[in-house]
Design a protein around this motif. Structure first.
Motif, PDB file in Angstrom:
ATOM      1  N   ARG A  40      18.547 137.148-148.823  1.00  0.00           N
ATOM      2  CA  ARG A  40      17.338 137.545-148.098  1.00  0.00           C
ATOM      3  C   ARG A  40      17.132 136.742-146.826  1.00  0.00           C
ATOM      4  O   ARG A  40      16.409 137.159-145.934  1.00  0.00           O
ATOM      5  CB  ARG A  40      16.139 137.419-149.021  1.00  0.00           C
ATOM      6  CG  ARG A  40      16.257 138.424-150.189  1.00  0.00           C
ATOM      7  CD  ARG A  40      15.181 138.272-151.201  1.00  0.00           C
ATOM      8  NE  ARG A  40      13.863 138.387-150.593  1.00  0.00           N
ATOM      9  CZ  ARG A  40      12.743 138.223-151.257  1.00  0.00           C
ATOM     10  NH1 ARG A  40      12.766 137.947-152.531  1.00  0.00           N
ATOM     11  NH2 ARG A  40      11.576 138.325-150.648  1.00  0.00           N
ATOM     12  N   LYS A  41      17.745 135.551-146.752  1.00  0.00           N
ATOM     13  CA  LYS A  41      17.674 134.737-145.533  1.00  0.00           C
ATOM     14  C   LYS A  41      18.931 134.957-144.710  1.00  0.00           C
ATOM     15  O   LYS A  41      20.032 135.061-145.267  1.00  0.00           O
ATOM     16  CB  LYS A  41      17.590 133.247-145.875  1.00  0.00           C
ATOM     17  CG  LYS A  41      16.310 132.805-146.509  1.00  0.00           C
ATOM     18  CD  LYS A  41      16.368 131.301-146.736  1.00  0.00           C
ATOM     19  CE  LYS A  41      15.141 130.774-147.408  1.00  0.00           C
ATOM     20  NZ  LYS A  41      15.235 129.308-147.607  1.00  0.00           N
ATOM     21  N   CYS A  42      18.802 134.973-143.384  1.00  0.00           N
ATOM     22  CA  CYS A  42      19.971 135.127-142.521  1.00  0.00           C
ATOM     23  C   CYS A  42      20.787 133.823-142.522  1.00  0.00           C
ATOM     24  O   CYS A  42      20.297 132.770-142.930  1.00  0.00           O
ATOM     25  CB  CYS A  42      19.562 135.512-141.103  1.00  0.00           C
ATOM     26  SG  CYS A  42      18.673 134.240-140.192  1.00  0.00           S
ATOM     27  N   LYS A  43      22.029 133.919-142.060  1.00  0.00           N
ATOM     28  CA  LYS A  43      22.923 132.758-142.035  1.00  0.00           C
ATOM     29  C   LYS A  43      22.323 131.617-141.224  1.00  0.00           C
ATOM     30  O   LYS A  43      22.417 130.449-141.607  1.00  0.00           O
ATOM     31  CB  LYS A  43      24.280 133.158-141.449  1.00  0.00           C
ATOM     32  CG  LYS A  43      25.072 134.078-142.328  1.00  0.00           C
ATOM     33  CD  LYS A  43      26.375 134.498-141.649  1.00  0.00           C
ATOM     34  CE  LYS A  43      27.166 135.454-142.517  1.00  0.00           C
ATOM     35  NZ  LYS A  43      28.413 135.874-141.864  1.00  0.00           N
ATOM     36  N   ASN A  44      21.708 131.940-140.100  1.00  0.00           N
ATOM     37  CA  ASN A  44      21.131 130.916-139.233  1.00  0.00           C
ATOM     38  C   ASN A  44      20.005 130.154-139.942  1.00  0.00           C
ATOM     39  O   ASN A  44      19.950 128.919-139.883  1.00  0.00           O
ATOM     40  CB  ASN A  44      20.623 131.563-137.943  1.00  0.00           C
ATOM     41  CG  ASN A  44      20.258 130.547-136.893  1.00  0.00           C
ATOM     42  OD1 ASN A  44      20.903 129.513-136.764  1.00  0.00           O
ATOM     43  ND2 ASN A  44      19.214 130.837-136.143  1.00  0.00           N
ATOM     44  N   CYS A  45      19.139 130.865-140.625  1.00  0.00           N
ATOM     45  CA  CYS A  45      18.037 130.205-141.346  1.00  0.00           C
ATOM     46  C   CYS A  45      18.553 129.362-142.510  1.00  0.00           C
ATOM     47  O   CYS A  45      18.028 128.269-142.776  1.00  0.00           O
ATOM     48  CB  CYS A  45      17.033 131.235-141.842  1.00  0.00           C
ATOM     49  SG  CYS A  45      16.055 131.967-140.505  1.00  0.00           S
ATOM     50  N   ILE A  46      19.582 129.838-143.203  1.00  0.00           N
ATOM     51  CA  ILE A  46      20.179 129.060-144.295  1.00  0.00           C
ATOM     52  C   ILE A  46      20.772 127.766-143.749  1.00  0.00           C
ATOM     53  O   ILE A  46      20.566 126.686-144.310  1.00  0.00           O
ATOM     54  CB  ILE A  46      21.235 129.894-145.051  1.00  0.00           C
ATOM     55  CG1 ILE A  46      20.543 130.964-145.880  1.00  0.00           C
ATOM     56  CG2 ILE A  46      22.103 129.011-145.938  1.00  0.00           C
ATOM     57  CD1 ILE A  46      21.483 131.956-146.533  1.00  0.00           C
ATOM     58  N   ASN A  47      21.502 127.855-142.625  1.00  0.00           N
ATOM     59  CA  ASN A  47      22.101 126.657-142.025  1.00  0.00           C
ATOM     60  C   ASN A  47      21.036 125.684-141.553  1.00  0.00           C
ATOM     61  O   ASN A  47      21.169 124.464-141.741  1.00  0.00           O
ATOM     62  CB  ASN A  47      23.016 127.041-140.866  1.00  0.00           C
ATOM     63  CG  ASN A  47      24.263 127.755-141.338  1.00  0.00           C
ATOM     64  OD1 ASN A  47      24.636 127.665-142.496  1.00  0.00           O
ATOM     65  ND2 ASN A  47      24.901 128.477-140.437  1.00  0.00           N
ATOM     66  N   ASN A  48      19.968 126.196-140.945  1.00  0.00           N
ATOM     67  CA  ASN A  48      18.887 125.321-140.469  1.00  0.00           C
ATOM     68  C   ASN A  48      18.201 124.601-141.627  1.00  0.00           C
ATOM     69  O   ASN A  48      17.884 123.409-141.528  1.00  0.00           O
ATOM     70  CB  ASN A  48      17.861 126.119-139.671  1.00  0.00           C
ATOM     71  CG  ASN A  48      18.381 126.533-138.318  1.00  0.00           C
ATOM     72  OD1 ASN A  48      19.359 125.979-137.808  1.00  0.00           O
ATOM     73  ND2 ASN A  48      17.748 127.536-137.732  1.00  0.00           N
ATOM     74  N   SER A  49      17.976 125.294-142.736  1.00  0.00           N
ATOM     75  CA  SER A  49      17.310 124.644-143.872  1.00  0.00           C
ATOM     76  C   SER A  49      18.230 123.601-144.516  1.00  0.00           C
ATOM     77  O   SER A  49      17.769 122.543-144.954  1.00  0.00           O
ATOM     78  CB  SER A  49      16.832 125.671-144.898  1.00  0.00           C
ATOM     79  OG  SER A  49      17.912 126.321-145.507  1.00  0.00           O
ATOM     80  N   ALA A  50      19.549 123.867-144.545  1.00  0.00           N
ATOM     81  CA  ALA A  50      20.491 122.882-145.089  1.00  0.00           C
ATOM     82  C   ALA A  50      20.523 121.640-144.201  1.00  0.00           C
ATOM     83  O   ALA A  50      20.534 120.506-144.707  1.00  0.00           O
ATOM     84  CB  ALA A  50      21.883 123.495-145.194  1.00  0.00           C
ATOM     85  N   ARG A  51      20.545 121.837-142.879  1.00  0.00           N
ATOM     86  CA  ARG A  51      20.533 120.711-141.948  1.00  0.00           C
ATOM     87  C   ARG A  51      19.260 119.874-142.120  1.00  0.00           C
ATOM     88  O   ARG A  51      19.310 118.648-142.129  1.00  0.00           O
ATOM     89  CB  ARG A  51      20.634 121.229-140.509  1.00  0.00           C
ATOM     90  CG  ARG A  51      21.840 120.721-139.788  1.00  0.00           C
ATOM     91  CD  ARG A  51      21.949 121.235-138.365  1.00  0.00           C
ATOM     92  NE  ARG A  51      22.729 122.467-138.373  1.00  0.00           N
ATOM     93  CZ  ARG A  51      22.288 123.656-137.986  1.00  0.00           C
ATOM     94  NH1 ARG A  51      21.071 123.810-137.539  1.00  0.00           N
ATOM     95  NH2 ARG A  51      23.061 124.711-138.044  1.00  0.00           N
ATOM     96  N   GLN A  52      18.120 120.558-142.248  1.00  0.00           N
ATOM     97  CA  GLN A  52      16.856 119.838-142.401  1.00  0.00           C
ATOM     98  C   GLN A  52      16.828 119.053-143.710  1.00  0.00           C
ATOM     99  O   GLN A  52      16.324 117.933-143.756  1.00  0.00           O
ATOM    100  CB  GLN A  52      15.677 120.814-142.345  1.00  0.00           C
ATOM    101  CG  GLN A  52      14.329 120.124-142.306  1.00  0.00           C
ATOM    102  CD  GLN A  52      14.189 119.162-141.137  1.00  0.00           C
ATOM    103  OE1 GLN A  52      14.497 119.499-140.003  1.00  0.00           O
ATOM    104  NE2 GLN A  52      13.732 117.953-141.418  1.00  0.00           N
ATOM    105  N   LYS A  53      17.409 119.608-144.753  1.00  0.00           N
ATOM    106  CA  LYS A  53      17.480 118.900-146.038  1.00  0.00           C
ATOM    107  C   LYS A  53      18.313 117.631-145.899  1.00  0.00           C
ATOM    108  O   LYS A  53      17.951 116.575-146.422  1.00  0.00           O
ATOM    109  CB  LYS A  53      18.079 119.817-147.103  1.00  0.00           C
ATOM    110  CG  LYS A  53      18.123 119.202-148.474  1.00  0.00           C
ATOM    111  CD  LYS A  53      18.678 120.164-149.503  1.00  0.00           C
ATOM    112  CE  LYS A  53      18.751 119.513-150.870  1.00  0.00           C
ATOM    113  NZ  LYS A  53      19.311 120.410-151.879  1.00  0.00           N
ATOM    114  N   GLN A  54      19.425 117.703-145.155  1.00  0.00           N
ATOM    115  CA  GLN A  54      20.268 116.529-144.943  1.00  0.00           C
ATOM    116  C   GLN A  54      19.521 115.459-144.145  1.00  0.00           C
ATOM    117  O   GLN A  54      19.605 114.269-144.460  1.00  0.00           O
ATOM    118  CB  GLN A  54      21.555 116.922-144.225  1.00  0.00           C
ATOM    119  CG  GLN A  54      22.502 117.725-145.083  1.00  0.00           C
ATOM    120  CD  GLN A  54      23.713 118.231-144.329  1.00  0.00           C
ATOM    121  OE1 GLN A  54      23.861 118.004-143.127  1.00  0.00           O
ATOM    122  NE2 GLN A  54      24.598 118.922-145.024  1.00  0.00           N
ATOM    123  N   VAL A  55      18.774 115.883-143.127  1.00  0.00           N
ATOM    124  CA  VAL A  55      17.991 114.929-142.333  1.00  0.00           C
ATOM    125  C   VAL A  55      16.950 114.245-143.220  1.00  0.00           C
ATOM    126  O   VAL A  55      16.771 113.023-143.152  1.00  0.00           O
ATOM    127  CB  VAL A  55      17.319 115.645-141.136  1.00  0.00           C
ATOM    128  CG1 VAL A  55      16.269 114.757-140.478  1.00  0.00           C
ATOM    129  CG2 VAL A  55      18.363 116.082-140.118  1.00  0.00           C
TER     130      VAL A  55
END
Length: 156
Positions: A31-46
């Protein structure tokens, strides 16, 4: 066309990951686009790095240095390479358990990028003066950790 649940934008179906579920020969899309999935993963790492930086005091531990402006400019330096199980960045990226990361962080000191580079420059100078200067750094590290190099070689 499909609408992303997070950014609410209409995007083509190739902008969405496949869930892996198949029903009657049809693949389903996340349901989430690839860009939103990548952004949320990056934010989790930060967020995970920020937690570890706060755990280690939040600033460079070099004498007289109190740098704490940028999270990207703070590095975890293993004091004793022989005790190192993995790098902190590897643990963050691979989503290791936070308690496990804290145990690994206990083996480290927090340094700003400048002090970390200076520390490794001094190590490099010692390396260049020593008898091992003709070996590659990876060879020395493998010897120090008693790692069988044939396990890492793909050749015969």
């Amino acid at each position: 066309m499909r609408r992303c649940k997070t950014c609410k934008e209409e995007k083509s179906e190739d902008q969405f990951h496949v869930t892996g579920q198949i029903y009657k020969g049809k693949f389903y899309l996340k349901r989430k686009c690839k860009n939103c999935i990548n952004n949320s993963a990056r934010q989790k790492q930060v967020n995970r790095k920020q937690t570890l930086v706060d755990y280690k005091g939040g600033e460079c531990s070099a004498s007289g240095c109190t740098y704490n402006k940028s999270l990207r400019a703070l590095d975890f330096h293993h004091v004793n390479d022989a005790e190192k199980s993995y790098s902190i960045s590897e643990g963050i990226q691979n989503n290791y358990d936070m308690e496990e990361l804290k145990k690994e962080a206990d083996k480290c000191i927090l340094l700003c990028s400048n002090h970390h580079a200076e520390l490794h420059y001094k190590d490099h100078q010692k390396f260049m003066k020593g008898e091992d200067r003709l070996k590659y750094p990876q060879q020395i590290l493998m010897e120090q950790r008693n790692i069988d190099k044939t396990a890492y070689c793909r050749g015969t």
